[in-house]
Design a protein around this motif. Sequence first.
Motif, PDB file in Angstrom:
ATOM      1  N   THR A  19      92.948  44.836  11.257  1.00 43.05           N
ATOM      2  CA  THR A  19      91.932  44.950  11.256  1.00 43.05           C
ATOM      3  C   THR A  19      90.968  44.378  11.245  1.00 43.05           C
TER       4      THR A  19
ATOM      5  N   SER B  55      90.601  40.207  11.910  1.00 39.47           N
ATOM      6  CA  SER B  55      90.278  40.257  13.706  1.00 39.47           C
ATOM      7  C   SER B  55      88.841  40.701  13.319  1.00 39.47           C
ATOM      8  N   ILE B  56      87.586  41.441  12.932  1.00 37.73           N
ATOM      9  CA  ILE B  56      86.183  41.862  12.509  1.00 37.73           C
ATOM     10  C   ILE B  56      86.080  40.477  11.375  1.00 37.73           C
TER      11      ILE B  56
ATOM     12  N   ARG C 212      86.583  37.893  11.134  1.00 36.25           N
ATOM     13  CA  ARG C 212      86.444  36.575  12.019  1.00 36.25           C
ATOM     14  C   ARG C 212      85.795  36.116  12.916  1.00 36.25           C
ATOM     15  N   GLU C 213      85.487  37.421  13.786  1.00 33.87           N
ATOM     16  CA  GLU C 213      84.339  37.080  15.020  1.00 33.87           C
ATOM     17  C   GLU C 213      82.820  37.422  14.145  1.00 33.87           C
ATOM     18  N   LEU C 214      82.844  37.564  12.640  1.00 36.85           N
ATOM     19  CA  LEU C 214      81.270  37.164  12.294  1.00 36.85           C
ATOM     20  C   LEU C 214      81.524  35.931  11.518  1.00 36.85           C
ATOM     21  N   GLN C 215      82.908  35.381  11.348  1.00 38.67           N
ATOM     22  CA  GLN C 215      82.586  34.300  10.659  1.00 38.67           C
ATOM     23  C   GLN C 215      82.851  34.369   9.355  1.00 38.67           C
TER      24      GLN C 215
END
Length: 399
Positions: free
Chosen positions: A299, A302-303, A305-308
């Motif tokens: 998890t 995933s988070i 990666r979205e926030l770079q």
Amino acid sequence: MSRFVLVTASQDFQRKVSQAVRGALHGSVQVLPPSVLLGGPQELFDRLTGEPPEVLILGPGLPEDDALKLATVFDLQFPEISLVLVEDREPEQVITAMRAGIRDIVSPSADTDQLRILLERACLASAGRRRGLVAAAGPERAPGRVIAVMSPKGGVGKTTVATNLAIGLGKIAPMGVVIVDLDVQFGDVASGLLLEPEHTLKDAVSGAAFQDSMVLKAFLTVHPGGIYALCAPQSPSEADHISGEAVSHLLSQMAAEFQYVVVDTTPGLGEHVLATLEQATDAVWVCGMDVPSIRGLHTSFSILRELQLVPQGRHVVLNFADRRSGLTIQDVEATIGVPVDTVIPRSRAVPFSTNKGVPLLQESSRDVAARAFGKLVERFDPKRSAQPQRKVHRRMVIS
């Protein structure tokens, strides 16, 4: 060579310094009279036998203005020499002395053991600055690597990994490593390294230390393993005074001063962790061999990666590895979606070393977990990165 030069007229203090140096610290002490202050560094060096010292001790009994004036000149012209002031001072006067180039202050009434520890610390600092000056003679040094040691959940041995990593890196870059305890409420770096810090993270992100890297170094605790430590606040309530912006600034300061900055973060993805990731060059992800820990890591990936906010250097550590857990490394990798880089087998030596406050890599243990920690340290060794690497994923076998 006289590693220590003492400027004082106090015979009692001369004897005390000689006792502190004798046996415990290699080298000798040369004593000079207070009159050398008037002639500046040149007169002091003219009176020395041999090469310049590592540590210059000023006092007791010297005129304060003359001592600080000499310290200022030495700090500018001979920064590799550690300056120690012997004087009882009020807290507000300490900053004045530090800005003059004084590296440490000790009371004239300090006992022999206190003097020995202080002088040993001054020698380590001198050695670190000498190495820094040699490096500075070449191309300008790039900022150090900021290594965030992270885990989505607690109880996976994150601090044990962080302290062993810092101690191991200290063997690669002596006095070029600092470990920062960013578990601001319940940090365990101090107990994990058997330290009793005079200053903590709260002191480092406020006042003069926030503005001046030289003052900041005065708030760090020196560890016998050849590293510095900045420990968590004494009280969980002090965490409210430490913002994400302050953490980001602190890590930027430290990256400019140290080759490696190891950050032991708090579990989860709070404000301080995200601020750390903005500065981090590497992230060491620690998870245990249990389903909640592994899913939490999936998890987190995933988070972020979205926030770079995934650092370029990614290092996944599987801790407490045990084939009797019912899971395999392949199960872990399939869940988190990335390879496991380092496997640390379950070992009774790990909790024993943690309870002693002596990391396995500090006592040169041959335990299987110590070898695994050593493999993790090798991932950050410049010599290793300069060598061509096989594109074969290697792991330790779980016993």
